[in-house]
Design a protein around this motif. Sequence first.
Motif, mmCIF file in Angstrom:
data_model
loop_
_atom_site.group_PDB
_atom_site.id
_atom_site.type_symbol
_atom_site.label_atom_id
_atom_site.label_comp_id
_atom_site.label_asym_id
_atom_site.label_seq_id
_atom_site.Cartn_x
_atom_site.Cartn_y
_atom_site.Cartn_z
ATOM 1 N N UNK A 115 -5.454 11.368 17.647
ATOM 2 C CA UNK A 115 -6.940 11.138 17.166
ATOM 3 C C UNK A 115 -7.217 12.163 16.267
ATOM 4 N N UNK A 116 -6.740 13.530 16.502
ATOM 5 C CA UNK A 116 -6.995 14.628 15.602
ATOM 6 C C UNK A 116 -6.476 14.196 14.275
ATOM 7 N N UNK A 117 -5.354 13.510 14.068
ATOM 8 C CA UNK A 117 -4.815 13.171 12.793
ATOM 9 C C UNK A 117 -5.482 12.193 12.100
ATOM 10 N N UNK A 118 -6.046 11.376 12.961
ATOM 11 C CA UNK A 118 -6.877 10.168 12.160
ATOM 12 C C UNK A 118 -7.982 10.792 11.458
ATOM 13 N N UNK A 148 11.377 -5.189 0.637
ATOM 14 C CA UNK A 148 11.218 -4.705 -0.891
ATOM 15 C C UNK A 148 11.164 -3.489 -0.955
ATOM 16 N N UNK A 149 12.304 -2.765 -1.388
ATOM 17 C CA UNK A 149 12.056 -1.303 -1.936
ATOM 18 C C UNK A 149 11.088 -0.753 -2.634
ATOM 19 N N UNK A 150 10.546 -1.941 -3.618
ATOM 20 C CA UNK A 150 9.862 -1.593 -4.717
ATOM 21 C C UNK A 150 8.188 -1.522 -4.242
ATOM 22 N N UNK A 151 8.295 -2.223 -2.776
ATOM 23 C CA UNK A 151 6.763 -2.246 -1.935
ATOM 24 C C UNK A 151 6.632 -0.992 -1.389
ATOM 25 N N UNK A 152 7.620 -0.059 -1.118
ATOM 26 C CA UNK A 152 7.539 1.349 -0.404
ATOM 27 C C UNK A 152 6.913 2.306 -0.971
ATOM 28 N N UNK A 153 5.667 2.523 -0.648
ATOM 29 C CA UNK A 153 4.942 3.809 -1.332
ATOM 30 C C UNK A 153 4.393 4.452 -0.343
ATOM 31 N N UNK A 154 3.893 5.701 -0.710
ATOM 32 C CA UNK A 154 3.389 6.682 0.152
ATOM 33 C C UNK A 154 2.037 6.846 0.123
ATOM 34 N N UNK A 155 1.351 6.806 1.140
ATOM 35 C CA UNK A 155 -0.320 7.121 1.007
ATOM 36 C C UNK A 155 -0.566 8.146 2.345
ATOM 37 N N UNK A 156 -1.856 8.335 2.491
ATOM 38 C CA UNK A 156 -2.374 8.982 3.530
ATOM 39 C C UNK A 156 -1.935 8.449 4.911
ATOM 40 N N UNK A 157 -1.935 7.204 4.977
ATOM 41 C CA UNK A 157 -1.652 6.701 6.373
ATOM 42 C C UNK A 157 -0.141 7.082 6.657
ATOM 43 N N UNK A 158 0.791 6.752 5.827
ATOM 44 C CA UNK A 158 2.183 7.080 5.961
ATOM 45 C C UNK A 158 2.500 8.331 6.042
ATOM 46 N N UNK A 159 1.987 9.235 5.296
ATOM 47 C CA UNK A 159 2.058 10.487 5.334
ATOM 48 C C UNK A 159 1.810 11.092 6.585
ATOM 49 N N UNK A 160 0.499 10.858 7.200
ATOM 50 C CA UNK A 160 0.246 11.402 8.701
ATOM 51 C C UNK A 160 1.094 10.716 9.730
#
Length: 269
Positions: free
Chosen positions: A86-89, A221-233
């Motif tokens: 919840x804190x991370x959200x 698909x490896x090309x569809x893998x990207x890093x955003x705030x959601x994945x970083x958290x």
Amino acid sequence: MAVFIRSVSGVLIILVMIGLGYVLSRRGWFDDQAPKLIARLVTQIALPAYMISTITAKFSAETLKRTLPDLRFPIASMLIMFGLSIVAFHLFRIKPGHRGLFESMFLNSNTVFVGLPVNEALFGPKSLPFVLVYYMANTTFFWTLGVYLIQRDGQGTAKFNLKETLQKIFSPPLLGFIVGVLLVLLNIQLPNWIMQDFQYIGGLTIPLSMIFIGTAIAGAGLQNIHVNRDSLGILLGRFVVAPVLMGLLVLPTSMPILMGLHFLVLVNN
């Protein structure tokens, strides 16, 4: 040094099997239904057989009785992780529509398809009781709190169905674990030919799990893998916060170092 080499070797073994699944999928060996079939084979056939054969062959009643009370560690860890999710959200400013999925992924691990093979490769069959203890807690949390959080992201109202939830919690792998434990505790020995069948079928668990992951990566698909705030958290939660939290819970206790290492590996998956 020998432990380090063994750990690296275990990871390489896993990567080779994942790579095999990826390559075969990219070359068209698997159709769209293949990953679903592999997942069902693992969770409903191979893994229950693996649970029964390994528990009855490798463990005594005394070992299981000492292990099961340590269920308190993953339960405590997941309760704290839910609060931290919840804190991370709020910290990562996740979109409100992604809140439930983010918190569920921050909280839960993939104990079967990743946690079990990794522990088996690094520590061998002796890691199974610790994996199963964590699996019981993780499965219960996912199919109750986790599913509720994910449903809450939808347009409708999140509903709790007790019958369906119990069916998900008491899944074939957990039932296989329960049967194996009962056989050991009650000192019941099944006919040798049945145990041989369980052993052969259970041997499919790890390779099929790794091939499934490879097909899933190819499908995404490896090309569809990207890093955003959601994945970083989520990565921060699974690879930093969860291991540190589990370490703080188990290291000050009298728990054997090896068991603590099993739990630390599981929270990373």
